[in-house]
Write an enzyme that holds these catalytic residues in place. Structure first.
Site, PDB file in Angstrom:
ATOM      1  N   GLU A 169       0.145   3.725  -3.059  1.00 41.28           N
ATOM      2  CA  GLU A 169      -0.538   4.990  -2.771  1.00 41.28           C
ATOM      3  C   GLU A 169       0.382   6.202  -2.794  1.00 41.28           C
ATOM      4  OE1 GLU A 169      -2.996   4.629   0.751  1.00 41.28           O
ATOM      5  OE2 GLU A 169      -4.402   3.327  -0.311  1.00 41.28           O
ATOM      6  N   GLU A 179       0.831  -1.215   0.000  1.00 41.07           N
ATOM      7  CA  GLU A 179       0.000   0.000   0.000  1.00 41.07           C
ATOM      8  C   GLU A 179       0.861   1.258   0.000  1.00 41.07           C
ATOM      9  OE1 GLU A 179      -3.221   0.385  -0.359  1.00 41.07           O
ATOM     10  OE2 GLU A 179      -3.911  -1.686  -0.177  1.00 41.07           O
ATOM     11  N   GLU A 215      -8.005   1.308  -9.968  1.00 40.27           N
ATOM     12  CA  GLU A 215      -8.599   2.152 -11.017  1.00 40.27           C
ATOM     13  C   GLU A 215      -9.697   3.080 -10.492  1.00 40.27           C
ATOM     14  OE1 GLU A 215     -10.139  -0.209 -14.213  1.00 40.27           O
ATOM     15  OE2 GLU A 215     -11.445  -1.395 -12.916  1.00 40.27           O
ATOM     16  N   GLU A 266     -12.802  -6.075  12.560  1.00 38.73           N
ATOM     17  CA  GLU A 266     -11.727  -5.480  11.760  1.00 38.73           C
ATOM     18  C   GLU A 266     -10.484  -5.177  12.598  1.00 38.73           C
ATOM     19  OE1 GLU A 266     -12.615  -1.743   9.837  1.00 38.73           O
ATOM     20  OE2 GLU A 266     -10.719  -1.759   8.734  1.00 38.73           O
TER      21      GLU A 266
END
Lengths: 178, 178
Positions: free
Chosen positions: B95, B91, B137, B118
């Site tokens: 990112e 990530e 995307e 979570e």
């Protein structure tokens, strides 16, 4: 950036006990249409109760979602129309049996910005006054007291993971040099 | 305490994009039967990218659940079977366009112990190496850099509220005396 995404539809999938679950149909800036999860939550309040000896009161309770006990600062959902500072002071007394005249604002958090609008306003309580614990009828809680050093150690060791509690304890430690 | 509560039934209400929503039927120690919300989430990883000048890279993106942009540390859901340190480093590069040889464990959080399983494992990245940003995307992100002092100020002023980011920045500040 916000103007590039467009929500086409918000569809209620299921109403829950403390949340409502929606599917949001989104128009992405690239022209794609996607269905995203959205959890509606009415908000909560939490409080860091600091005793005169510097120890912090924590509540231990069973959490079904994790299938184990957790250690957390006192917290709970807002009653309809209830300001968050009042809710924090109410939860303090209900869960710990201590009350406080004034809730001092510490931080606000959004628990899961990726899919929920849940906000928790977190306060500090000092000058605790003995009051009366009165738990909800399905609520079972033990009250424990820890020093800031103990809590930091538990957080870095991974034995205390509750996000609001980690954020609150660390924010308190940084702000007051504990 | 955990043995006093019993889950009688876990019923799938709806499958979502990044979560599944269940109703759990619980037997409370007092004999009551209650239906509680449960959100199943496959877990996530996040990372605090520290530049050589001490500034931290943050990602700004539109969050539908809050209907506004947020500033957060890089993060994302785990791919099937992916370790959280690998996910955090993936990530980071996807990112921010920076990569790192090694993710250093910082803390783990449970975003909402009241109704979700979570877990987010949060790492530190130092010695950043220029790489290649490659967003999903449907992902639109701006990368920004802030000093720890600036982030603390934003947190106490309430302009930065994302729970994992608040917990991570404060845990980093406390651990390294920033």
């Amino acid at each position: 950036m916000a103007e590039e995404f467009k929500r086409i539809k918000r569809e209620l999938v299921a109403k829950g006990h403390i949340l409502d679950y929606y599917h949001d149909t989104m128009l992405i800036p690239n022209g794609h249409v996607a269905v995203w999860d959205f959890i509606q939550h009415n908000g909560a309040a939490a409080i860091v109760p600091v005793r005169s000896d510097g120890k912090i009161l924590m509540v231990r309770q069973y959490r079904n979602a994790l299938d184990r006990d957790t250690i957390e600062i006192p917290a709970g959902g807002l009653n309809p129309g209830e300001p968050t500072d009042a809710a924090a002071l109410r939860e303090l007394e209900e869960e710990t049996g201590y009350r406080c005249e004034r809730a001092e604002f510490l931080i606000s958090i959004r628990t899961t910005a990726a899919y929920s609008n849940e906000k928790i306003d977190i306060y500090l309580a000092r000058d605790l006054i003995p009051g009366h614990q009165h738990l909800d009828e399905d609520e079972y809680i033990n009250v424990e007291a820890y020093s800031v050093e103990e809590l930091k150690k538990m957080i870095y060791q991974g034995t205390l993971q509750d996000a609001k509690t980690v954020a609150a304890v660390m924010a308190y430690a940084v702000k007051y040099g504990k």
